[in-house]
Design a protein around this motif. Structure first.
Motif, PDB file in Angstrom:
ATOM      1  N   PHE A   1     -61.283 -15.961 102.457  1.00 53.59           N
ATOM      2  CA  PHE A   1     -62.445 -15.386 103.136  1.00 53.59           C
ATOM      3  C   PHE A   1     -63.256 -16.530 103.736  1.00 53.59           C
ATOM      4  O   PHE A   1     -63.587 -17.492 103.040  1.00 53.59           O
ATOM      5  CB  PHE A   1     -63.315 -14.601 102.147  1.00 53.59           C
ATOM      6  CG  PHE A   1     -62.619 -13.414 101.557  1.00 53.59           C
ATOM      7  CD1 PHE A   1     -62.682 -12.176 102.179  1.00 53.59           C
ATOM      8  CD2 PHE A   1     -61.889 -13.534 100.386  1.00 53.59           C
ATOM      9  CE1 PHE A   1     -62.025 -11.083 101.636  1.00 53.59           C
ATOM     10  CE2 PHE A   1     -61.235 -12.447  99.830  1.00 53.59           C
ATOM     11  CZ  PHE A   1     -61.294 -11.213 100.460  1.00 53.59           C
ATOM     12  N   ARG A   2     -63.567 -16.428 105.020  1.00 51.02           N
ATOM     13  CA  ARG A   2     -64.387 -17.447 105.683  1.00 51.02           C
ATOM     14  C   ARG A   2     -65.827 -17.343 105.193  1.00 51.02           C
ATOM     15  O   ARG A   2     -66.345 -16.247 104.992  1.00 51.02           O
ATOM     16  CB  ARG A   2     -64.350 -17.260 107.196  1.00 51.02           C
ATOM     17  CG  ARG A   2     -62.993 -17.511 107.784  1.00 51.02           C
ATOM     18  CD  ARG A   2     -62.691 -18.992 107.818  1.00 51.02           C
ATOM     19  NE  ARG A   2     -61.319 -19.184 108.269  1.00 51.02           N
ATOM     20  CZ  ARG A   2     -60.554 -20.163 107.860  1.00 51.02           C
ATOM     21  NH1 ARG A   2     -61.017 -21.047 107.016  1.00 51.02           N
ATOM     22  NH2 ARG A   2     -59.328 -20.281 108.301  1.00 51.02           N
ATOM     23  N   THR A   3     -66.444 -18.505 105.012  1.00 51.34           N
ATOM     24  CA  THR A   3     -67.856 -18.575 104.633  1.00 51.34           C
ATOM     25  C   THR A   3     -68.556 -19.512 105.607  1.00 51.34           C
ATOM     26  O   THR A   3     -67.905 -20.180 106.419  1.00 51.34           O
ATOM     27  CB  THR A   3     -68.027 -19.113 103.197  1.00 51.34           C
ATOM     28  OG1 THR A   3     -67.627 -20.489 103.169  1.00 51.34           O
ATOM     29  CG2 THR A   3     -67.230 -18.302 102.189  1.00 51.34           C
ATOM     30  N   ALA A   4     -69.853 -19.607 105.500  1.00 53.98           N
ATOM     31  CA  ALA A   4     -70.626 -20.491 106.376  1.00 53.98           C
ATOM     32  C   ALA A   4     -70.277 -21.958 106.158  1.00 53.98           C
ATOM     33  O   ALA A   4     -70.455 -22.785 107.051  1.00 53.98           O
ATOM     34  CB  ALA A   4     -72.117 -20.269 106.154  1.00 53.98           C
ATOM     35  N   THR A   5     -69.775 -22.292 104.976  1.00 50.62           N
ATOM     36  CA  THR A   5     -69.481 -23.693 104.659  1.00 50.62           C
ATOM     37  C   THR A   5     -67.993 -23.999 104.542  1.00 50.62           C
ATOM     38  O   THR A   5     -67.616 -25.092 104.155  1.00 50.62           O
ATOM     39  CB  THR A   5     -70.170 -24.099 103.341  1.00 50.62           C
ATOM     40  OG1 THR A   5     -69.698 -23.238 102.298  1.00 50.62           O
ATOM     41  CG2 THR A   5     -71.676 -24.001 103.461  1.00 50.62           C
ATOM     42  N   GLY A   6     -67.122 -23.046 104.839  1.00 50.61           N
ATOM     43  CA  GLY A   6     -65.675 -23.268 104.729  1.00 50.61           C
ATOM     44  C   GLY A   6     -64.943 -21.972 104.439  1.00 50.61           C
ATOM     45  O   GLY A   6     -64.812 -21.126 105.306  1.00 50.61           O
ATOM     46  N   GLY A   7     -64.519 -21.825 103.202  1.00 47.65           N
ATOM     47  CA  GLY A   7     -63.801 -20.613 102.831  1.00 47.65           C
ATOM     48  C   GLY A   7     -63.777 -20.427 101.335  1.00 47.65           C
ATOM     49  O   GLY A   7     -64.006 -21.372 100.567  1.00 47.65           O
ATOM     50  N   ASP A   8     -63.509 -19.200 100.922  1.00 46.19           N
ATOM     51  CA  ASP A   8     -63.322 -18.884  99.508  1.00 46.19           C
ATOM     52  C   ASP A   8     -61.903 -18.380  99.330  1.00 46.19           C
ATOM     53  O   ASP A   8     -61.508 -17.389  99.963  1.00 46.19           O
ATOM     54  CB  ASP A   8     -64.287 -17.792  99.034  1.00 46.19           C
ATOM     55  CG  ASP A   8     -65.709 -18.288  98.826  1.00 46.19           C
ATOM     56  OD1 ASP A   8     -65.918 -19.519  98.802  1.00 46.19           O
ATOM     57  OD2 ASP A   8     -66.608 -17.445  98.681  1.00 46.19           O
ATOM     58  N   LEU A   9     -61.148 -19.059  98.488  1.00 44.35           N
ATOM     59  CA  LEU A   9     -59.837 -18.586  98.084  1.00 44.35           C
ATOM     60  C   LEU A   9     -60.054 -17.713  96.857  1.00 44.35           C
ATOM     61  O   LEU A   9     -60.629 -18.165  95.864  1.00 44.35           O
ATOM     62  CB  LEU A   9     -58.913 -19.760  97.748  1.00 44.35           C
ATOM     63  CG  LEU A   9     -57.539 -19.384  97.200  1.00 44.35           C
ATOM     64  CD1 LEU A   9     -56.743 -18.575  98.227  1.00 44.35           C
ATOM     65  CD2 LEU A   9     -56.780 -20.634  96.777  1.00 44.35           C
ATOM     66  N   VAL A  10     -59.619 -16.448  96.934  1.00 45.47           N
ATOM     67  CA  VAL A  10     -59.854 -15.489  95.851  1.00 45.47           C
ATOM     68  C   VAL A  10     -58.512 -14.970  95.352  1.00 45.47           C
ATOM     69  O   VAL A  10     -57.696 -14.483  96.138  1.00 45.47           O
ATOM     70  CB  VAL A  10     -60.736 -14.312  96.331  1.00 45.47           C
ATOM     71  CG1 VAL A  10     -60.975 -13.321  95.198  1.00 45.47           C
ATOM     72  CG2 VAL A  10     -62.065 -14.824  96.894  1.00 45.47           C
ATOM     73  N   LEU A  11     -58.301 -15.085  94.045  1.00 49.25           N
ATOM     74  CA  LEU A  11     -57.097 -14.575  93.390  1.00 49.25           C
ATOM     75  C   LEU A  11     -57.544 -13.708  92.226  1.00 49.25           C
ATOM     76  O   LEU A  11     -58.608 -13.964  91.635  1.00 49.25           O
ATOM     77  CB  LEU A  11     -56.228 -15.719  92.865  1.00 49.25           C
ATOM     78  CG  LEU A  11     -55.799 -16.752  93.896  1.00 49.25           C
ATOM     79  CD1 LEU A  11     -56.703 -17.954  93.861  1.00 49.25           C
ATOM     80  CD2 LEU A  11     -54.376 -17.159  93.655  1.00 49.25           C
ATOM     81  N   SER A  12     -56.754 -12.705  91.863  1.00 54.04           N
ATOM     82  CA  SER A  12     -57.196 -11.817  90.790  1.00 54.04           C
ATOM     83  C   SER A  12     -56.048 -11.405  89.889  1.00 54.04           C
ATOM     84  O   SER A  12     -54.880 -11.436  90.284  1.00 54.04           O
ATOM     85  CB  SER A  12     -57.889 -10.586  91.376  1.00 54.04           C
ATOM     86  OG  SER A  12     -56.955  -9.829  92.119  1.00 54.04           O
ATOM     87  N   ARG A  13     -56.424 -10.999  88.687  1.00 55.05           N
ATOM     88  CA  ARG A  13     -55.520 -10.387  87.723  1.00 55.05           C
ATOM     89  C   ARG A  13     -56.309  -9.297  87.007  1.00 55.05           C
ATOM     90  O   ARG A  13     -57.526  -9.425  86.817  1.00 55.05           O
ATOM     91  CB  ARG A  13     -55.007 -11.386  86.682  1.00 55.05           C
ATOM     92  CG  ARG A  13     -54.162 -12.523  87.224  1.00 55.05           C
ATOM     93  CD  ARG A  13     -52.839 -12.028  87.801  1.00 55.05           C
ATOM     94  NE  ARG A  13     -51.982 -13.116  88.238  1.00 55.05           N
ATOM     95  CZ  ARG A  13     -52.045 -13.722  89.421  1.00 55.05           C
ATOM     96  NH1 ARG A  13     -52.976 -13.379  90.309  1.00 55.05           N
ATOM     97  NH2 ARG A  13     -51.207 -14.685  89.733  1.00 55.05           N
TER      98      ARG A  13
END
Length: 168
Positions: A10-22
């Motif tokens: 997910f793009r953010t104002a400062t770069g991105g967030d890598l999101v993984l889930s279980r």
């Protein structure tokens, strides 16, 4: 077992967030214990020592990495049993991560969020987190421990592809 990637970018104002889930068929407090109690983190990530509190730095042994190095891990926020934010400095910079838990109908979802300044290396980072989260699953359900060779380089292309088409 062939690992299935869950990561999204997910793009953010400062770069991105890598999101993984279980998702776990377990109470929120039990999953929280798996990510915060040293005898339980030792089963899937590594043991740690020190006083665990926001603003404090612990020493963590990366038990499933080559040579099992010790590293510093700073606790930025701890909101039991729902959110843990940490930072791990290394020679490349600082890894900023959050573990966020939510419970619904007897199941607990754990989301690992890595806050990224750049997309560089995502093809290496993503498979590593998939591996660690599957180690967590195995530590909880008694299934065989996964082999990192099944994650990297097999999942590298998936994570490199996220850079070209991040989630919105």
């Amino acid at each position: 077992m062939r690992p299935v990637p869950t990561g999204r970018l997910f793009r953010t104002a400062t770069g991105g967030d890598l999101v993984l889930s279980r998702t776990f068929r377990a109470p929120l407090t039990d999953v929280w214990a798996s990510i915060t109690e040293p005898e339980r983190t030792a089963r899937w990530f590594g043991p740690w020592e020190g006083e665990a509190a926001p603003g404090r730095t612990l020493r963590v042994r990366m038990a499933f990495e080559e040579q099992a190095p010790w590293c510093d891990l700073r606790i930025d926020a701890c909101e039991p049993p729902r959110r843990l934010a940490v930072a791990m400095p290394d020679e490349a910079g600082t890894w900023r991560m959050e573990l966020v838990l939510s419970e619904r109908r007897g199941a607990t979802e754990l989301r690992l969020v890595q806050h990224l300044d750049t997309d560089e290396g995502l093809g290496e980072i993503g498979p590593g987190w998939e591996y660690y989260l599957d180690l967590l699953v195995a530590s909880r359900d008694g299934s065989p421990r996964p082999d990192f060779g099944e994650y990297y380089p097999a999942l590298k292309g998936y994570f490199d592809g996220l850079v070209a088409s991040p989630a919105t």
